[in-house]
Design an enzyme around this catalytic site. Sequence first.
Site, PDB file in Angstrom:
ATOM      1  N   HIS A   1       0.860  -1.189   0.000  1.00 25.68           N
ATOM      2  CA  HIS A   1       0.000   0.000   0.000  1.00 25.68           C
ATOM      3  C   HIS A   1       0.898   1.241   0.000  1.00 25.68           C
ATOM      4  O   HIS A   1       2.140   1.120  -0.079  1.00 25.68           O
ATOM      5  CB  HIS A   1      -0.950  -0.028   1.206  1.00 25.68           C
ATOM      6  CG  HIS A   1      -0.252  -0.298   2.520  1.00 25.68           C
ATOM      7  ND1 HIS A   1       0.671   0.566   3.062  1.00 25.68           N
ATOM      8  CD2 HIS A   1      -0.326  -1.350   3.382  1.00 25.68           C
ATOM      9  CE1 HIS A   1       1.107   0.078   4.210  1.00 25.68           C
ATOM     10  NE2 HIS A   1       0.545  -1.094   4.419  1.00 25.68           N
TER      11      HIS A   1
ATOM     12  N   HIS B   1       4.044   1.207   2.301  1.00 25.46           N
ATOM     13  CA  HIS B   1       5.191   0.505   1.715  1.00 25.46           C
ATOM     14  C   HIS B   1       5.807   1.331   0.579  1.00 25.46           C
ATOM     15  O   HIS B   1       7.022   1.399   0.420  1.00 25.46           O
ATOM     16  CB  HIS B   1       4.757  -0.845   1.127  1.00 25.46           C
ATOM     17  CG  HIS B   1       4.185  -1.816   2.102  1.00 25.46           C
ATOM     18  ND1 HIS B   1       2.872  -2.196   2.074  1.00 25.46           N
ATOM     19  CD2 HIS B   1       4.745  -2.501   3.130  1.00 25.46           C
ATOM     20  CE1 HIS B   1       2.651  -3.092   3.031  1.00 25.46           C
ATOM     21  NE2 HIS B   1       3.763  -3.285   3.696  1.00 25.46           N
TER      22      HIS B   1
ATOM     23  N   GLY C   1       9.572   1.052   8.356  1.00 21.22           N
ATOM     24  CA  GLY C   1       8.598   2.066   8.740  1.00 21.22           C
ATOM     25  C   GLY C   1       8.498   2.237  10.250  1.00 21.22           C
ATOM     26  O   GLY C   1       8.610   1.271  11.008  1.00 21.22           O
TER      27      GLY C   1
ATOM     28  N   ASP D   1       5.850   0.300  12.630  1.00 20.19           N
ATOM     29  CA  ASP D   1       6.211  -0.804  13.521  1.00 20.19           C
ATOM     30  C   ASP D   1       7.405  -0.342  14.358  1.00 20.19           C
ATOM     31  O   ASP D   1       8.540  -0.784  14.157  1.00 20.19           O
ATOM     32  CB  ASP D   1       6.559  -2.044  12.696  1.00 20.19           C
ATOM     33  CG  ASP D   1       5.378  -2.499  11.868  1.00 20.19           C
ATOM     34  OD1 ASP D   1       4.550  -3.254  12.367  1.00 20.19           O
ATOM     35  OD2 ASP D   1       5.247  -2.045  10.700  1.00 20.19           O
TER      36      ASP D   1
ATOM     37  N   VAL E   1       2.788   6.515   7.162  1.00 16.84           N
ATOM     38  CA  VAL E   1       1.885   7.075   6.146  1.00 16.84           C
ATOM     39  C   VAL E   1       0.454   6.737   6.561  1.00 16.84           C
ATOM     40  O   VAL E   1       0.163   5.607   6.956  1.00 16.84           O
ATOM     41  CB  VAL E   1       2.204   6.489   4.758  1.00 16.84           C
ATOM     42  CG1 VAL E   1       1.196   6.961   3.730  1.00 16.84           C
ATOM     43  CG2 VAL E   1       3.621   6.864   4.346  1.00 16.84           C
TER      44      VAL E   1
ATOM     45  N   SER F   1      -2.211  -0.010   6.629  1.00 17.79           N
ATOM     46  CA  SER F   1      -1.764  -1.333   7.068  1.00 17.79           C
ATOM     47  C   SER F   1      -2.386  -2.372   6.151  1.00 17.79           C
ATOM     48  O   SER F   1      -3.540  -2.219   5.729  1.00 17.79           O
ATOM     49  CB  SER F   1      -2.239  -1.580   8.505  1.00 17.79           C
ATOM     50  OG  SER F   1      -2.149  -2.965   8.815  1.00 17.79           O
TER      51      SER F   1
HETATM   52  P1  AMP Z   1       4.754  -5.262   6.588  1.00 17.93           P
HETATM   53  O1  AMP Z   1       4.506  -5.651   5.184  1.00 17.93           O
HETATM   54  O2  AMP Z   1       3.535  -4.915   7.361  1.00 17.93           O
HETATM   55  O3  AMP Z   1       5.678  -6.240   7.294  1.00 17.93           O
HETATM   56  O4  AMP Z   1       5.576  -3.891   6.532  1.00 17.93           O
HETATM   57  C1  AMP Z   1       6.766  -3.792   5.793  1.00 17.93           C
HETATM   58  C2  AMP Z   1       7.424  -2.490   6.110  1.00 17.93           C
HETATM   59  O5  AMP Z   1       6.554  -1.411   5.757  1.00 17.93           O
HETATM   60  C3  AMP Z   1       7.738  -2.309   7.612  1.00 17.93           C
HETATM   61  O6  AMP Z   1       8.992  -1.674   7.753  1.00 17.93           O
HETATM   62  C4  AMP Z   1       6.616  -1.439   8.074  1.00 17.93           C
HETATM   63  O7  AMP Z   1       6.938  -0.656   9.216  1.00 17.93           O
HETATM   64  C5  AMP Z   1       6.397  -0.550   6.861  1.00 17.93           C
HETATM   65  N1  AMP Z   1       5.062   0.021   6.887  1.00 17.93           N
HETATM   66  C6  AMP Z   1       3.875  -0.640   6.983  1.00 17.93           C
HETATM   67  N2  AMP Z   1       2.849   0.230   7.048  1.00 17.93           N
HETATM   68  C7  AMP Z   1       3.395   1.467   7.006  1.00 17.93           C
HETATM   69  C8  AMP Z   1       2.856   2.803   7.048  1.00 17.93           C
HETATM   70  N3  AMP Z   1       1.563   3.032   7.173  1.00 17.93           N
HETATM   71  N4  AMP Z   1       3.723   3.836   6.979  1.00 17.93           N
HETATM   72  C9  AMP Z   1       5.059   3.618   6.871  1.00 17.93           C
HETATM   73  N5  AMP Z   1       5.624   2.394   6.828  1.00 17.93           N
HETATM   74  C10 AMP Z   1       4.805   1.335   6.894  1.00 17.93           C
END
Ligand code: AMP
Length: 285
Positions: A40, A43, A155, A158, A184, A193
Amino acid sequence: MQNISPTQIISQIDSLKQKVREWKNEGLTVGLVPTMGALHIGHESLIKKARQTCDKVVVSVFVNPIQFGPNEDLDKYPRQIDKDLELCSKNEVDVIFHPSVEEMYPEIEDQSLVCPPESYKSKLCGLTRKGHFDGVATVVIKLFNIVQPDTAFFGQKDAQQLIILKKMVRDLNIPVEIVPCNIVRNADGLACSSRNTYLSDEARQKALSIHKVLYEIKNQGLAGITSFEVAKIHALQLLHKDIEVEYLEAYDFNTLKLSSELKINTLVAIAVKLNGIRLIDNILI
Ligand code: AMP
Protein backbone atom coordinates in the site's frame (compact mmCIF):
# COMPACT_ATOMS: atom_id res chain seq x y z
CA MET A 1 0.88 6.65 -20.65
CA GLN A 2 3.35 6.09 -17.82
CA ASN A 3 6.68 4.49 -18.64
CA ILE A 4 6.68 1.23 -16.68
CA SER A 5 10.12 -0.33 -16.20
CA PRO A 6 10.15 -4.11 -15.83
CA THR A 7 10.51 -5.45 -12.32
CA GLN A 8 11.89 -8.97 -12.16
CA ILE A 9 10.43 -11.47 -9.67
CA ILE A 10 13.08 -13.80 -8.24
CA SER A 11 12.11 -16.71 -6.00
CA GLN A 12 15.41 -18.55 -5.62
CA ILE A 13 18.05 -17.39 -3.13
CA ASP A 14 20.96 -18.37 -5.41
CA SER A 15 19.55 -16.44 -8.37
CA LEU A 16 19.15 -13.31 -6.27
CA LYS A 17 22.66 -13.64 -4.84
CA GLN A 18 24.03 -13.94 -8.39
CA LYS A 19 22.14 -10.80 -9.47
CA VAL A 20 23.40 -8.83 -6.46
CA ARG A 21 26.96 -10.02 -7.14
CA GLU A 22 26.71 -8.59 -10.69
CA TRP A 23 25.46 -5.25 -9.32
CA LYS A 24 28.24 -5.09 -6.70
CA ASN A 25 30.86 -5.88 -9.36
CA GLU A 26 29.63 -2.82 -11.22
CA GLY A 27 30.04 -0.77 -8.02
CA LEU A 28 26.30 -0.19 -7.60
CA THR A 29 24.60 0.36 -4.23
CA VAL A 30 21.69 -1.84 -3.17
CA GLY A 31 18.65 -0.87 -1.09
CA LEU A 32 16.32 -3.42 0.50
CA VAL A 33 12.69 -2.89 1.50
CA PRO A 34 11.50 -5.94 3.47
CA THR A 35 7.70 -6.46 3.37
CA MET A 36 5.05 -9.11 3.72
CA GLY A 37 3.32 -7.86 0.57
CA ALA A 38 -0.24 -6.57 0.05
CA LEU A 39 1.62 -3.37 -0.68
CA HIS A 40 0.00 0.00 0.00
CA ILE A 41 1.07 3.64 0.04
CA GLY A 42 2.94 3.11 3.33
CA HIS A 43 5.19 0.51 1.72
CA GLU A 44 5.38 2.69 -1.38
CA SER A 45 6.89 5.54 0.64
CA LEU A 46 9.72 3.21 1.72
CA ILE A 47 10.22 2.08 -1.87
CA LYS A 48 10.34 5.68 -3.12
CA LYS A 49 12.95 6.56 -0.51
CA ALA A 50 15.02 3.53 -1.55
CA ARG A 51 14.66 4.49 -5.23
CA GLN A 52 15.89 8.01 -4.51
CA THR A 53 18.99 6.91 -2.60
CA CYS A 54 20.14 3.55 -4.02
CA ASP A 55 21.24 2.41 -7.50
CA LYS A 56 19.33 -0.86 -7.23
CA VAL A 57 16.21 -1.61 -5.20
CA VAL A 58 15.07 -5.01 -3.96
CA VAL A 59 11.63 -5.36 -2.34
CA SER A 60 11.12 -8.64 -0.52
CA VAL A 61 7.57 -9.98 -0.40
CA PHE A 62 7.44 -12.84 2.07
CA VAL A 63 4.78 -13.66 4.64
CA ASN A 64 7.17 -14.89 7.30
CA PRO A 65 5.54 -17.83 9.12
CA ILE A 66 7.90 -17.82 12.09
CA GLN A 67 6.79 -14.37 13.23
CA PHE A 68 3.14 -15.46 13.56
CA GLY A 69 1.78 -17.11 16.71
CA PRO A 70 -0.44 -20.21 16.57
CA ASN A 71 -3.69 -18.22 16.84
CA GLU A 72 -2.70 -15.39 14.51
CA ASP A 73 -3.68 -14.61 10.93
CA LEU A 74 -0.89 -16.37 8.97
CA ASP A 75 -3.29 -18.30 6.72
CA LYS A 76 -5.61 -15.43 5.93
CA TYR A 77 -2.89 -12.74 5.65
CA PRO A 78 -3.54 -10.99 2.29
CA ARG A 79 -1.38 -12.24 -0.57
CA GLN A 80 -1.58 -10.34 -3.87
CA ILE A 81 1.68 -10.64 -5.75
CA ASP A 82 0.20 -9.40 -9.07
CA LYS A 83 -0.88 -6.10 -7.53
CA ASP A 84 2.45 -5.89 -5.67
CA LEU A 85 4.27 -6.33 -8.97
CA GLU A 86 2.24 -3.48 -10.47
CA LEU A 87 3.12 -1.12 -7.60
CA CYS A 88 6.79 -2.13 -7.75
CA SER A 89 6.97 -1.71 -11.53
CA LYS A 90 5.42 1.73 -11.28
CA ASN A 91 8.15 2.65 -8.80
CA GLU A 92 10.96 1.15 -10.89
CA VAL A 93 11.90 -1.51 -8.39
CA ASP A 94 14.60 -3.73 -9.89
CA VAL A 95 13.73 -7.01 -8.19
CA ILE A 96 10.94 -8.44 -6.04
CA PHE A 97 12.36 -11.25 -3.96
CA HIS A 98 9.40 -13.60 -3.45
CA PRO A 99 10.65 -16.90 -2.03
CA SER A 100 8.56 -19.86 -0.90
CA VAL A 101 8.52 -20.88 2.76
CA GLU A 102 10.56 -23.98 1.82
CA GLU A 103 13.18 -21.84 0.10
CA MET A 104 13.59 -19.64 3.19
CA TYR A 105 13.19 -22.37 5.83
CA PRO A 106 14.18 -25.79 4.45
CA GLU A 107 14.58 -27.04 8.05
CA ILE A 108 11.84 -24.99 9.68
CA GLU A 109 11.42 -27.36 12.66
CA ASP A 110 15.08 -26.86 13.61
CA GLN A 111 15.55 -23.28 12.48
CA SER A 112 18.37 -21.31 14.18
CA LEU A 113 16.95 -18.09 15.57
CA VAL A 114 18.22 -14.57 16.18
CA CYS A 115 16.87 -13.51 19.58
CA PRO A 116 16.71 -9.85 20.57
CA PRO A 117 17.12 -9.10 24.30
CA GLU A 118 14.15 -9.79 26.60
CA SER A 119 14.12 -6.17 27.76
CA TYR A 120 13.30 -5.13 24.19
CA LYS A 121 11.16 -7.96 22.92
CA SER A 122 8.94 -8.93 25.84
CA LYS A 123 7.03 -5.66 26.27
CA LEU A 124 4.40 -3.88 24.14
CA CYS A 125 3.62 -6.13 21.13
CA GLY A 126 5.89 -8.83 22.58
CA LEU A 127 3.60 -9.25 25.59
CA THR A 128 0.90 -10.90 23.53
CA ARG A 129 2.99 -11.99 20.54
CA LYS A 130 5.46 -14.44 22.09
CA GLY A 131 8.31 -15.28 19.74
CA HIS A 132 7.25 -12.58 17.27
CA PHE A 133 10.44 -10.53 17.43
CA ASP A 134 12.66 -13.63 17.26
CA GLY A 135 10.86 -14.41 14.01
CA VAL A 136 11.25 -10.87 12.72
CA ALA A 137 14.95 -10.59 13.65
CA THR A 138 15.66 -14.00 12.10
CA VAL A 139 14.01 -13.25 8.77
CA VAL A 140 15.61 -9.80 8.56
CA ILE A 141 19.09 -11.26 9.21
CA LYS A 142 18.42 -13.90 6.55
CA LEU A 143 17.33 -11.21 4.09
CA PHE A 144 20.40 -9.12 4.92
CA ASN A 145 22.65 -12.14 4.30
CA ILE A 146 20.93 -12.98 1.04
CA VAL A 147 20.64 -9.46 -0.41
CA GLN A 148 23.68 -7.87 1.30
CA PRO A 149 22.10 -4.42 1.01
CA ASP A 150 23.97 -1.21 1.78
CA THR A 151 20.75 0.28 3.13
CA ALA A 152 17.47 -1.15 4.42
CA PHE A 153 14.23 0.79 4.86
CA PHE A 154 11.76 0.24 7.72
CA GLY A 155 8.60 2.07 8.74
CA GLN A 156 8.06 3.78 12.06
CA LYS A 157 4.57 2.26 11.95
CA ASP A 158 6.21 -0.80 13.52
CA ALA A 159 8.22 1.29 15.97
CA GLN A 160 9.20 -1.53 18.34
CA GLN A 161 10.41 -3.59 15.38
CA LEU A 162 12.45 -0.63 14.10
CA ILE A 163 14.08 -0.02 17.49
CA ILE A 164 14.89 -3.73 17.91
CA LEU A 165 16.39 -3.97 14.41
CA LYS A 166 18.50 -0.84 14.92
CA LYS A 167 19.84 -2.38 18.12
CA MET A 168 20.51 -5.71 16.42
CA VAL A 169 22.52 -4.02 13.67
CA ARG A 170 24.51 -2.11 16.32
CA ASP A 171 25.06 -5.07 18.63
CA LEU A 172 26.08 -7.51 15.89
CA ASN A 173 28.08 -5.03 13.75
CA ILE A 174 25.95 -5.73 10.72
CA PRO A 175 27.15 -3.53 7.83
CA VAL A 176 23.71 -2.26 6.82
CA GLU A 177 22.39 1.25 7.31
CA ILE A 178 18.84 1.24 8.67
CA VAL A 179 16.71 4.12 7.38
CA PRO A 180 13.56 4.84 9.42
CA CYS A 181 10.55 6.11 7.44
CA ASN A 182 7.58 8.12 8.73
CA ILE A 183 4.12 6.60 9.17
CA VAL A 184 1.89 7.07 6.15
CA ARG A 185 -1.81 7.59 6.88
CA ASN A 186 -4.90 7.43 4.71
CA ALA A 187 -6.68 10.73 4.09
CA ASP A 188 -9.01 9.95 7.01
CA GLY A 189 -6.03 9.56 9.39
CA LEU A 190 -6.04 5.77 9.73
CA ALA A 191 -2.47 4.45 9.53
CA CYS A 192 -2.06 2.38 6.35
CA SER A 193 -1.76 -1.33 7.07
CA SER A 194 -2.19 -4.51 5.04
CA ARG A 195 -4.54 -5.63 7.82
CA ASN A 196 -6.92 -2.72 7.12
CA THR A 197 -8.26 -4.89 4.27
CA TYR A 198 -9.92 -7.04 6.96
CA LEU A 199 -12.02 -4.07 8.19
CA SER A 200 -15.65 -3.65 7.14
CA ASP A 201 -16.73 -0.07 6.32
CA GLU A 202 -18.36 0.15 9.73
CA ALA A 203 -15.28 -1.14 11.56
CA ARG A 204 -13.10 1.23 9.61
CA GLN A 205 -15.17 4.17 10.83
CA LYS A 206 -14.70 2.97 14.41
CA ALA A 207 -10.96 2.53 13.79
CA LEU A 208 -10.66 6.25 13.06
CA SER A 209 -10.84 6.85 16.80
CA ILE A 210 -7.46 5.11 17.27
CA HIS A 211 -5.26 7.86 15.87
CA LYS A 212 -7.50 10.48 17.51
CA VAL A 213 -6.45 9.09 20.91
CA LEU A 214 -2.79 9.44 19.94
CA TYR A 215 -3.17 12.98 18.60
CA GLU A 216 -5.09 13.97 21.74
CA ILE A 217 -2.23 12.72 23.94
CA LYS A 218 0.30 14.56 21.79
CA ASN A 219 -1.76 17.76 21.97
CA GLN A 220 -1.99 17.48 25.74
CA GLY A 221 1.78 17.00 25.89
CA LEU A 222 2.31 20.06 23.71
CA ALA A 223 -0.12 21.99 25.94
CA GLY A 224 2.15 21.32 28.92
CA ILE A 225 0.66 18.18 30.53
CA THR A 226 3.65 16.08 31.54
CA SER A 227 1.93 13.07 33.13
CA PHE A 228 1.31 10.37 30.52
CA GLU A 229 -1.28 8.71 32.79
CA VAL A 230 -3.34 11.91 33.05
CA ALA A 231 -3.25 12.45 29.29
CA LYS A 232 -4.05 8.77 28.64
CA ILE A 233 -7.17 8.67 30.83
CA HIS A 234 -8.50 11.79 29.17
CA ALA A 235 -7.67 10.69 25.60
CA LEU A 236 -9.13 7.20 25.96
CA GLN A 237 -12.57 8.77 26.18
CA LEU A 238 -12.23 9.35 22.42
CA LEU A 239 -11.78 5.65 21.65
CA HIS A 240 -14.83 3.90 20.18
CA LYS A 241 -16.47 1.67 22.81
CA ASP A 242 -16.21 -1.45 20.62
CA ILE A 243 -12.42 -1.21 20.55
CA GLU A 244 -10.47 -3.19 23.12
CA VAL A 245 -7.10 -1.75 24.17
CA GLU A 246 -4.24 -4.23 24.34
CA TYR A 247 -1.77 -1.54 25.38
CA LEU A 248 -1.39 2.21 25.31
CA GLU A 249 2.09 3.12 26.52
CA ALA A 250 4.68 5.86 26.31
CA TYR A 251 8.31 4.97 25.82
CA ASP A 252 11.65 6.40 24.79
CA PHE A 253 12.08 6.20 21.03
CA ASN A 254 15.75 5.21 21.28
CA THR A 255 15.86 2.82 24.21
CA LEU A 256 12.29 1.46 24.36
CA LYS A 257 12.27 2.19 28.12
CA LEU A 258 8.72 2.84 29.33
CA SER A 259 8.11 6.42 30.41
CA SER A 260 5.56 7.99 32.74
CA GLU A 261 6.35 11.43 31.37
CA LEU A 262 5.30 13.06 28.12
CA LYS A 263 8.43 14.74 26.78
CA ILE A 264 10.30 15.22 23.51
CA ASN A 265 11.27 11.92 21.84
CA THR A 266 8.58 10.02 23.73
CA LEU A 267 6.76 7.59 21.49
CA VAL A 268 3.15 6.92 22.41
CA ALA A 269 2.06 3.56 21.00
CA ILE A 270 -1.24 1.76 20.96
CA ALA A 271 -2.37 -1.76 20.06
CA VAL A 272 -6.06 -2.60 19.91
CA LYS A 273 -8.45 -5.32 18.85
CA LEU A 274 -11.49 -4.44 16.79
CA ASN A 275 -13.76 -7.30 15.67
CA GLY A 276 -10.85 -9.66 16.37
CA ILE A 277 -8.52 -7.63 14.12
CA ARG A 278 -5.33 -6.41 15.75
CA LEU A 279 -4.25 -2.88 14.79
CA ILE A 280 -1.26 -0.81 15.95
CA ASP A 281 -0.37 2.85 15.65
CA ASN A 282 1.94 5.35 17.32
CA ILE A 283 2.93 8.99 17.44
CA LEU A 284 6.17 10.74 18.36
CA ILE A 285 5.98 13.68 20.76
P1 AMP B 1 4.75 -5.26 6.59
O1 AMP B 1 4.51 -5.65 5.18
O2 AMP B 1 3.54 -4.92 7.36
O3 AMP B 1 5.68 -6.24 7.29
O4 AMP B 1 5.58 -3.89 6.53
C1 AMP B 1 6.77 -3.79 5.79
C2 AMP B 1 7.42 -2.49 6.11
O5 AMP B 1 6.55 -1.41 5.76
C3 AMP B 1 7.74 -2.31 7.61
O6 AMP B 1 8.99 -1.67 7.75
C4 AMP B 1 6.62 -1.44 8.07
O7 AMP B 1 6.94 -0.66 9.22
C5 AMP B 1 6.40 -0.55 6.86
N1 AMP B 1 5.06 0.02 6.89
C6 AMP B 1 3.87 -0.64 6.98
N2 AMP B 1 2.85 0.23 7.05
C7 AMP B 1 3.40 1.47 7.01
C8 AMP B 1 2.86 2.80 7.05
N3 AMP B 1 1.56 3.03 7.17
N4 AMP B 1 3.72 3.84 6.98
C9 AMP B 1 5.06 3.62 6.87
N5 AMP B 1 5.62 2.39 6.83
C10 AMP B 1 4.81 1.33 6.89
